[in-house]
Write a protein that holds these residues in place. Sequence first.
Motif, PDB file in Angstrom:
ATOM      1  N   THR A   1      54.152  54.474  12.854  1.00 53.29           N
ATOM      2  CA  THR A   1      53.232  55.462  13.410  1.00 53.29           C
ATOM      3  C   THR A   1      52.796  56.459  12.348  1.00 53.29           C
ATOM      4  OG1 THR A   1      54.394  55.282  15.518  1.00 53.29           O
ATOM      5  CG2 THR A   1      52.920  57.143  15.245  1.00 53.29           C
ATOM      6  N   ILE A   2      53.775  57.006  11.606  1.00 52.45           N
ATOM      7  CA  ILE A   2      53.423  58.001  10.597  1.00 52.45           C
ATOM      8  C   ILE A   2      52.551  57.371   9.517  1.00 52.45           C
ATOM      9  CG2 ILE A   2      54.343  59.586   8.875  1.00 52.45           C
ATOM     10  CD1 ILE A   2      55.109  60.589  11.516  1.00 52.45           C
ATOM     11  N   ALA A   3      52.916  56.148   9.104  1.00 52.24           N
ATOM     12  CA  ALA A   3      52.130  55.472   8.063  1.00 52.24           C
ATOM     13  C   ALA A   3      50.689  55.299   8.518  1.00 52.24           C
ATOM     14  CB  ALA A   3      52.759  54.131   7.719  1.00 52.24           C
ATOM     15  N   ALA A   4      50.513  54.853   9.766  1.00 51.89           N
ATOM     16  CA  ALA A   4      49.153  54.642  10.265  1.00 51.89           C
ATOM     17  C   ALA A   4      48.411  55.961  10.376  1.00 51.89           C
ATOM     18  CB  ALA A   4      49.202  53.954  11.634  1.00 51.89           C
ATOM     19  N   PHE A   5      49.108  56.976  10.848  1.00 48.49           N
ATOM     20  CA  PHE A   5      48.453  58.268  11.073  1.00 48.49           C
ATOM     21  C   PHE A   5      48.019  58.907   9.758  1.00 48.49           C
ATOM     22  CE2 PHE A   5      48.660  62.876  12.245  1.00 48.49           C
ATOM     23  CZ  PHE A   5      47.598  62.840  13.123  1.00 48.49           C
ATOM     24  N   VAL A   6      48.841  58.744   8.733  1.00 48.64           N
ATOM     25  CA  VAL A   6      48.504  59.328   7.440  1.00 48.64           C
ATOM     26  C   VAL A   6      47.558  58.417   6.662  1.00 48.64           C
ATOM     27  CG1 VAL A   6      49.447  60.045   5.212  1.00 48.64           C
ATOM     28  CG2 VAL A   6      50.665  60.604   7.316  1.00 48.64           C
ATOM     29  N   GLY A   7      47.827  57.103   6.725  1.00 48.41           N
ATOM     30  CA  GLY A   7      47.117  56.172   5.848  1.00 48.41           C
ATOM     31  C   GLY A   7      45.725  55.791   6.326  1.00 48.41           C
ATOM     32  N   LEU A   8      45.565  55.569   7.627  1.00 45.69           N
ATOM     33  CA  LEU A   8      44.279  55.054   8.112  1.00 45.69           C
ATOM     34  C   LEU A   8      43.090  55.961   7.786  1.00 45.69           C
ATOM     35  CD1 LEU A   8      44.924  53.248  11.516  1.00 45.69           C
ATOM     36  CD2 LEU A   8      44.031  52.302   9.408  1.00 45.69           C
TER      37      LEU A   8
END
Lengths: 530, 212
Positions: free
Chosen positions: A510-517
């Motif tokens: 979740t954090i990766a997607a929220f930061v990365g996308l």
Amino acid sequence: MLTLPRRPLRIATATGLTLIIAALIVAVLWAILDAATGASGGSRVDLAHLLRMTALQAGLTMVLSLGVGVAVAWALNRLRFFGRDLVVGLFAAAIVTPGMVVAFGLLSIWGRNGWINQAAQSLFGFSFDSPAYGLSGILIAHVVLDGAFAARILLARLDAIAQSRLKVGQSLGLGAVQRFRLIDWPAMRGSLPGLGAIIFLLAFTSFPIVLLLGGGPANQTLEVAIYTAVRLDFDLAGAVRLALTQIAVCSVVILIASAFTPVPSALSRSAQPNWRDARPVRAVQWLVLVLATLGFALPLLNVLYEGLAGGLFRVLEQASFWRATATSVIIGASSAALTLALALVLALGRSATAQRVGRTLLGVPAYAYLAVPAVVLSLGFFLLVRALGVPSGAAAPVVVVIANSLLSLPFAMATLGPPLDAVLRSRGKLIRSLGLSGWQQFTAIEYPLLGRDIGLMLALAFCFSLGDLGVIALFGTQDFQTLPLMMYRALGSYRSNDAAAIAALLLIFTIAAFVGLPRLIERIAHAPRR
Amino acid sequence: MLRADDLVFAYPGQGEPYRFTLEAMPGTVTAISGASGSGKSTLLDLLAGFIRPTSGSLSLDGVGLLSLPPETRPVSLLLQADNLFEHLSAAENAALGLPRGTPKADGKARVATALAEVGLSGFEDRIASNLSGGQKQRVALARTLLRDRPVLLLDEPFSALDDETRKTTRELVGDLTRRHGWHTVLVSHHADDIAALAEAHYRIVDGRLERA
Ligand SMILES: Nc1ncnc2c1ncn2[C@@H]1O[C@H](COP(=O)(O)OP(=O)(O)O)[C@@H](O)[C@H]1O
Ligand SMILES: [Mg+2]
């Protein structure tokens, strides 16, 4: 005025889509009502008690979260320190943090075998009654999530206070209390009713947290009661009654909320002069900030710690884990893409519409689904699919994707709408008098400007869907499960090491997607432009 | 000749309506002045087609314009600010004035020529948000060149510029108007702008245009 460029195609497409969505809602409602008249009575649901408890829980959540939000926003607005952006980002992530994960993290700190009790056990030789279950547990979890959400929104209001106003205040030598009363409070006040309504709705319809921490029928929300009625008691008549009540209450709250100005999504910041409060006040601010950060971050850090230390490898070895991960990612990506398509069509059509009535109508799809929360929506789809004679296994993936994107739609519209409206407000005359085509307007002007917002929107939709339990709970099967459902089942069968590992991975994804996308999309949007 | 004949217009709830009559010659600047709130921008909105008069006529060389929507009127527009899209480069902003379907290479050359004509050679790739106020107005003028419409409407285009820049920008407007035979209508409340540029001057008094 004819200052808006004429875009009949955009308006027609958006209108068509609105009609389709409206038809879908009507069909879902019809399916629910139809089942209600068909089902025989004798339900064991105690509606009055449920309503009372849910309203009490949501009301308390709202008041406490707003209080926490105001205090934290105030402290964060004043304090400057290394890592401040990280803390702000942490609070911003609250909106996408899966409720399952937070609830699990709280249990491992406050629960019967949590840190606190273990410490008490070894230090004093006794343990507490765990506050993590029942009303207090639900409230703690909600306030952790919604307080952080409120803090982020209110901080944006404070950070946007005009520099001139602060300079005047500073030169007048306002004390900390006066400064709050005369400068901060007026800046935040306008956002409180809308924000409060959103938090009330989130708490009123809360599903995973209540499912995990509620500890039985005494502390349920309507959502959980619907789920229990359908999945465990096979009490369809009761579920339908609950769903109708749920829709009625949420609609009333939305109607009340829409009378207030909505929460502005623009996070504009003005450069703020360095104006520090007095020393004792700063001490209070530090205290507030440290407590809030610990309260929010500790459960999550603990999820990571327990998950990665404990059963990680056992989980990684399971084929069902990788299947669930693939399912989660595919469903998340599909519903994010569908959300983007829906939100773009609606927002472009809406921004091209001058009349109030038209704009309101094209905004309806976003609001309608606020009134029909996840479990109700999937109950409706469940009944609809059954009425159409489609086997629910075949329909499940499609229904889950559609339901998840419709649930993200309000947030997507709130993200894309304001910048599109702003472009046309400041440059509408210019675009019209230059005679730009709709395609030119989109590719040259709107798309590059929206790059970051599109990324944010995709990230939101992806994360919502990734963390969803409400929709999947009714449709999931042994072969069709997502990570949250797998985690819930692991908890249900007392494999808490597995659950911890899944929670940790879910949090990381979740954090990766929220930061990365958002970054990724911004890159892509700007790529052709050197 | 651009000719407005008794254009009547009132905003909802407004008592006495505006009644505008004016003539503007090709290759000249016609100035409009008046107190703030007197209706100067409203007049330009009528000429550009953003609002429709309830009666009256508007023509260019005898051809009626009132039935045309803003995007097809023979009109270019330059406002006080917000004339450019901040995220596009100078060249991309100017290129929005090219007729649709212009071949790429041809368009590029014409954009370069237009930017040169407003004194911005070499600024092609500069992002608009990094241009100064005067440079932004020049890019907008380059776009006007590429559109090459016979009427240019200017709404206080120099107000946000410093004295030196306003002088050079104003001279550029005068030059372009003469060279391209535009009917330029300039709204300004600066007497020296009007004195330096305008062959004709109207004032808005009580909702009507008076020759000054
Ligand atoms: N869209 C509108 N609706 C109602 N009144 C308007 C509108 N736009 C301008 N007005 C009013 O019309 C008058 C003239 O406005 P405007 O033409 O902008 O004046 P100027 O450009 O001379 O300062 C002002 O009193 C203004 O408040
Ligand atoms: Mg004006």
